[in-house]
Write an enzyme that holds these catalytic residues in place. Structure first.
Site, mmCIF file in Angstrom:
data_model
loop_
_atom_site.group_PDB
_atom_site.id
_atom_site.type_symbol
_atom_site.label_atom_id
_atom_site.label_comp_id
_atom_site.label_asym_id
_atom_site.label_seq_id
_atom_site.Cartn_x
_atom_site.Cartn_y
_atom_site.Cartn_z
ATOM 1 N N GLY A 86 -0.393 9.676 3.513
ATOM 2 C CA GLY A 86 0.407 10.389 2.667
ATOM 3 C C GLY A 86 1.396 9.713 1.842
ATOM 4 O O GLY A 86 1.831 8.738 2.109
ATOM 5 N N GLY A 88 4.503 8.423 1.467
ATOM 6 C CA GLY A 88 5.772 7.896 2.343
ATOM 7 C C GLY A 88 6.831 7.423 1.612
ATOM 8 O O GLY A 88 7.853 7.544 1.954
ATOM 9 N N LYS A 109 7.802 6.755 -7.841
ATOM 10 C CA LYS A 109 7.429 5.964 -6.505
ATOM 11 C C LYS A 109 8.772 5.182 -6.376
ATOM 12 O O LYS A 109 9.268 4.618 -7.002
ATOM 13 C CB LYS A 109 6.335 4.947 -6.917
ATOM 14 C CG LYS A 109 5.859 4.210 -6.027
ATOM 15 C CD LYS A 109 4.442 3.636 -6.468
ATOM 16 C CE LYS A 109 4.118 2.468 -5.356
ATOM 17 N NZ LYS A 109 2.880 1.561 -5.920
ATOM 18 N N ASP A 121 11.193 3.313 4.749
ATOM 19 C CA ASP A 121 12.563 3.756 4.262
ATOM 20 C C ASP A 121 12.539 4.704 3.046
ATOM 21 O O ASP A 121 13.370 5.139 2.347
ATOM 22 C CB ASP A 121 13.568 2.501 3.839
ATOM 23 C CG ASP A 121 12.651 1.472 2.763
ATOM 24 O OD1 ASP A 121 11.912 1.663 2.283
ATOM 25 O OD2 ASP A 121 13.595 0.534 2.463
ATOM 26 N N ASP A 244 -7.244 4.634 0.605
ATOM 27 C CA ASP A 244 -6.333 5.368 0.039
ATOM 28 C C ASP A 244 -5.800 4.855 -1.241
ATOM 29 O O ASP A 244 -5.126 5.598 -1.890
ATOM 30 C CB ASP A 244 -5.181 5.672 1.080
ATOM 31 C CG ASP A 244 -4.390 4.113 1.474
ATOM 32 O OD1 ASP A 244 -5.297 3.319 1.911
ATOM 33 O OD2 ASP A 244 -3.497 3.751 1.171
ATOM 34 N N ASN A 245 -6.307 3.790 -1.590
ATOM 35 C CA ASN A 245 -6.066 3.015 -2.786
ATOM 36 C C ASN A 245 -7.318 3.074 -4.011
ATOM 37 O O ASN A 245 -7.233 2.333 -4.669
ATOM 38 C CB ASN A 245 -5.390 1.813 -2.787
ATOM 39 C CG ASN A 245 -4.204 1.827 -1.909
ATOM 40 O OD1 ASN A 245 -3.519 2.648 -1.754
ATOM 41 N ND2 ASN A 245 -3.803 0.496 -1.442
ATOM 42 N N ASP A 254 -2.356 1.692 -7.323
ATOM 43 C CA ASP A 254 -1.524 1.008 -6.373
ATOM 44 C C ASP A 254 -1.699 -0.561 -6.613
ATOM 45 O O ASP A 254 -2.065 -1.233 -5.833
ATOM 46 C CB ASP A 254 -1.961 1.352 -4.765
ATOM 47 C CG ASP A 254 -0.952 2.170 -4.531
ATOM 48 O OD1 ASP A 254 -0.166 2.937 -5.040
ATOM 49 O OD2 ASP A 254 -1.033 2.645 -3.097
HETATM 50 P P1 AMP Z 1 0.500 1.286 0.080
HETATM 51 O O1 AMP Z 1 0.255 -0.080 0.615
HETATM 52 O O2 AMP Z 1 1.699 1.305 -0.889
HETATM 53 O O3 AMP Z 1 -0.687 1.927 -0.370
HETATM 54 O O4 AMP Z 1 0.856 2.325 1.185
HETATM 55 C C1 AMP Z 1 0.395 2.606 2.286
HETATM 56 C C2 AMP Z 1 0.865 3.805 2.895
HETATM 57 O O5 AMP Z 1 2.503 3.191 3.234
HETATM 58 C C3 AMP Z 1 1.217 4.694 2.203
HETATM 59 O O6 AMP Z 1 1.166 6.006 2.966
HETATM 60 C C4 AMP Z 1 2.562 4.739 1.524
HETATM 61 O O7 AMP Z 1 3.250 6.067 1.220
HETATM 62 C C5 AMP Z 1 3.362 4.111 2.881
HETATM 63 N N1 AMP Z 1 4.471 3.421 2.611
HETATM 64 C C6 AMP Z 1 4.413 1.941 1.960
HETATM 65 N N2 AMP Z 1 5.772 1.589 1.845
HETATM 66 C C7 AMP Z 1 6.635 2.516 2.529
HETATM 67 C C8 AMP Z 1 7.956 2.652 2.469
HETATM 68 N N3 AMP Z 1 8.874 1.846 1.977
HETATM 69 N N4 AMP Z 1 8.487 3.761 2.980
HETATM 70 C C9 AMP Z 1 7.740 4.831 3.459
HETATM 71 N N5 AMP Z 1 6.258 4.650 3.321
HETATM 72 C C10 AMP Z 1 5.776 3.593 2.594
HETATM 73 MG MG MG Z 2 -1.386 3.226 -1.409
#
Ligand code: AMP
Ligand code: MG
Length: 472
Positions: A86, A88, A109, A121, A244-245, A254
């Protein structure tokens, strides 16, 4: 003048279980770094005062009509299923229908924690925000489907990563944020009503001609095959091809530890977290098939006749490697100046690539220089190129205008990884000159721009970036 965005939201009309209502969390001292007025015009976004936009794109104020939500999804990360991911650290403000008739998401973002943040965070630091801004806009200028960047702000807050870093928020624009993982979450939970509703939504939004879930699968297989072939043709390595990407709309999404290759080698990996090389350059087509097989598995759950669905989905997925190969061949034929098709073409291309790998030839510069003497200079052993070139020239005799074909397929400018790193380091010191320059030069990647020749150079020994860190 205040910023206005003509929102027309559809995802927020879907059932509550698809998302969490979540406002962006305000930041201390937002400052506007970048605003993409060309994109804004397409989106019918009218700009406001600079400070007004800084507040809005930081999430401190909500433009009228915004309905911020964090979207639910799950996904396979490096092959392992994570039942809940989700947004985050992102919120979807809403959607607009552009001057081109296309509906697009506008997402912040780095906008603070959400119910899906887990241990995170909810924030982003300046480096990855600027990287995504520059690389996604460069990708768009290359003609490759991608999410885009509407704005970037510094938050005036510190984010803790490897050390204290300046915080930032990116405003990302996408045809949608539907991912393979958006389907997986409902399929894995057995929430078939939601899965059906999502499937209808995706078809209506992206592929209105598609016939049911298997029609949707076919359409996504098609666009993903085109997308991955396009990545391969410019030496792009996504770095984190988790499900998810993987976008249902077929866009690059992403931008984390992604990079364009300098010297060509099929096994190239940049991401420091990809220790096994799962997402190496030459693995990308196979991984795309794997990801689409996960979509197939999810979509099948909603079908009445499971046996028939499995059979049809299997046929669609089994056809994907061929589709990828056809798209790859079309792209690489153009790169060596071939507008016509002959049986031996694939061999001519593979032979060149093998020699490039052997000779550590720069991917972008070699293709751009084909047809001039500069090409052979890219090779550690120029005679290896000459041997190939002879056969290639006899093939070119059956082409009308190979030069035109090549210059439209071989960019002079890509966002080289070392330049992106230099740009980030300067920006952290408050110097945005290289950020501006990269955006400007990369907006015309197929034009020779003599004053920017330095941006075509591969990194010197000292400039080589060995791994792009994932601390995003
Ligand atoms: P990503 O690697 O950017 O595709 O992120 C994978 C998952 O980790 C997604 O659910 C993001 O929303 C969550 N995520 C990545 N960085 C953060 C962060 N700093 N705080 C909260 N969730 C994160
Ligand atoms: Mg992602």
């Amino acid at each position: 003048m205040t910023l206005t965005i003509p929102f027309d939201n559809s995802y927020a009309r879907l059932p509550n279980s698809f998302y969490a209502r979540q406002a962006p969390v305000p930041v201390r001292a937002p400052q506007l770094i970048a605003f993409n007025s060309d994109l804004a015009a397409i989106l019918r976004v009218s700009p406001g005062e600079v400070q007004d936009m800084a507040e809005a794109f930081a999430g401190n104020t909500l433009p009228e009509g915004a309905e911020p939500i964090a979207q639910l999804y799950s996904g396979h990360q490096f092959g392992n299923y994570n039942p809940q991911l989700g947004d985050g650290r992102a919120v979807l403000l809403g959607e607009t229908v552009g001057t081109d008739g296309v509906r697009r998401d506008i997402q912040l973002k780095g906008s603070g924690p959400t119910p899906f943040s887990r241990q995170g965070d909810g924030r982003a630091w300046l480096g990855p925000v600027l990287r995504e801004y520059v690389v996604s806009e460069a990708m768009h200028a290359l003609g490759i489907p991608t999410t885009r960047a509407l704005a970037a702000v510094e938050t005036g807050e510190i984010v803790l990563r490897e050390g204290p870093m300046p915080g930032a928020v990116l405003t990302r624009v996408a045809r949608s944020h539907l991912r393979v993982g958006t389907f997986q979450v409902f399929a894995a939970r057995g929430q078939l009503d939601s899965l059906r509703r999502l499937t209808e939504y995706a078809i209506e939004r992206h592929y209105p001609q598609a016939d049911g879930p298997m029609g949707l699968l076919r359409a996504v297989v098609q666009v993903q095959s085109e997308l991955i072939a396009a990545w391969m043709s410019v030496g792009f390595i996504h770095g984190v091809m988790n499900t998810d990407n993987c976008s249902i709309a077929g866009e690059t999404i992403d931008y984390g530890p992604c990079a364009f290759m300098d010297s060509y080698h099929p096994n190239t990996v940049y991401s420091s977290i990809d220790r096994m090389g799962r997402y190496a350059y030459s693995n990308q087509p196979d991984i795309a098939v794997w990801n689409l097989a996960q979509l197939a598995t999810a979509l099948i759950q909603q079908m009445e006749d499971k046996d028939a669905a499995v059979e049809e989905a299997t046929e669609i997925i089994h056809a994907m490697p061929d589709l990828l190969q056809q798209n790859w061949l079309a792209r690489f034929r153009a790169k060596i100046g071939l507008a016509t098709e002959e049986d031996g073409d694939q061999q001519v291309i593979s032979d060149l690539l093998a020699r490039m790998a052997q000779g550590q030839a720069d991917f972008t510069n070699t293709f751009r220089a084909l047809g001039s003497d500069a090409a052979r200079d890219q090779f550690a052993d120029p005679q290896a190129f000459d041997a190939w070139s002879e056969g290639w020239h006899s093939r070119l005799e059956r082409e009308d205008d190979p030069t035109a074909t090549m210059s439209a397929a071989n960019p002079a400018f890509i966002p080289r990884n070392h330049r992106v790193e230099q740009m980030i380091q300067a920006a952290v010191q408050g110097d945005y000159a290289l950020f501006q320059r990269l955006n400007d030069v990369l907006s015309r990647p197929y034009e020779d721009q003599p004053e920017a020749v330095d941006l075509t150079h591969p990194p010197s020994e000292a400039e080589v970036v060995h791994a792009t860190f994932c601390g995003t």
